[in-house]
Design an enzyme around this catalytic site. Structure first.
Site, PDB file in Angstrom:
ATOM      1  N   ASP A   5     -31.525  -1.755  38.856  1.00 43.88           N
ATOM      2  CA  ASP A   5     -32.601  -1.790  38.003  1.00 43.88           C
ATOM      3  C   ASP A   5     -32.336  -2.715  36.807  1.00 43.88           C
ATOM      4  OD1 ASP A   5     -34.738  -0.247  36.659  1.00 43.88           O
ATOM      5  OD2 ASP A   5     -33.227   0.504  35.375  1.00 43.88           O
ATOM      6  N   ASP A  64     -34.725  -2.939  33.330  1.00 48.47           N
ATOM      7  CA  ASP A  64     -34.735  -2.290  31.933  1.00 48.47           C
ATOM      8  C   ASP A  64     -33.988  -1.126  31.493  1.00 48.47           C
ATOM      9  OD1 ASP A  64     -37.128  -3.808  30.970  1.00 48.47           O
ATOM     10  OD2 ASP A  64     -37.906  -2.934  32.786  1.00 48.47           O
TER      11      ASP A  64
END
Length: 271
Positions: free
Chosen positions: A21, A23
């Site tokens: 991932d 953010d």
């Protein structure tokens, strides 16, 4: 090698594919987290590969490549798989030839069109699919137009269910929150394409030829990143550098396979 809970994490040293991932995991808005570059280098040193899988549909892959390389991260177009790409693939496979009305950023609209989809951004009777994304360029006019479209007999999709996106001062509403707003106005809920659906992970595994057992997903959200790992049969690491807290993990039903403070700690343990 153990995680925060004291669990044996030696298996991570053998992982060949790291699904990361972005953010809240490797950076916060425009600030790269300490240890990220060392972590990514360690993956390469261990003979592995990383691919960024993000639910954030506000930027195109081209935008992301420019952003992360500007942070010093080695990455090309082939090192990303986004909810935008997964959404385009889903629409092509399930609604071929249909026109899509999109409430999203200019980058999302451009990427969808470049993938071969017919996309409009104004109310159009020819559009039979309504798609919303994480729209950082949203306006009251866009919201009004989307409500007009949702008043018709259309397929309703969304790129991702994330409620918030981490930024420098805290959080801002993401696509999931925008869908709640639209539900309050129209009574309609979308089908979400991105994480926690296993679509993105399944595509990356197929493209890379890796098995689920050779892969691991790293993220900061329980209901998207970690749930995706569960749904795709891939080990999942939760980091506490973004949305999820220890209390969330203790109180919630979704449990990560491994828990670390951040990617810096993972790098330190992998060494």
């Amino acid at each position: 090698m153990t995680d925060l809970n004291g669990r044996n994490a030696e298996i991570l040293k053998k992982k060949k594919l790291w699904l990361l991932d972005m953010d809240g995991t490797i950076y916060n808005e425009n600030e790269i987290f300490e240890g990220t570059l060392d972590f990514l280098q360690q993956i390469r040193d261990n003979g592995g590969r990383y691919i960024f899988i993000t639910n954030n549909s506000s930027k195109s892959v081209t935008d992301y490549v420019q952003k992360v390389t500007g942070m010093g991260i080695q990455a090309g177009f082939e090192d990303f798989y986004t909810s935008s790409q997964a959404t385009a693939m889903y629409i092509r496979e399930n609604y071929p030839g249909q026109t899509v009305y999109c409430m999203g950023t200019r980058s999302l609209v451009t990427e969808l069109r470049e993938s071969g989809l017919s996309v409009v951004t104004e109310p159009d009777e020819s559009a039979s699919v309504v798609l919303i994304g994480f729209d950082t360029e949203n306006t009251s006019e866009k919201i009004r137009n989307t409500c007009i479209m949702l008043g018709r007999d259309v397929v309703y999709l969304a790129t991702n269910p994330d409620l918030v996106c981490p930024v420098s001062f805290g959080f801002i509403p993401d696509c999931g929150s925008m869908s709640i707003m639209l539900k309050n106005a129209t009574g309609k809920e979308p089908f979400f394409i991105g994480k926690p659906q296993p679509i993105m992970v399944d595509c990356v595994l197929k493209n890379t030829g890796c098995s689920a057992g050779e892969a691991v997903i790293v993220g900061d959200r329980l209901y998207t990143d970690i749930a995706t790992g569960k749904n795709a049969g891939v080990d999942a690491i939760c980091v506490l550098s973004g949305e999820a807290t220890l209390k969330d993990i203790e109180d919630g039903d979704i449990k990560p396979d491994f828990l670390f403070r951040d990617v810096k700690e993972i790098w330190q343990k992998l060494r």
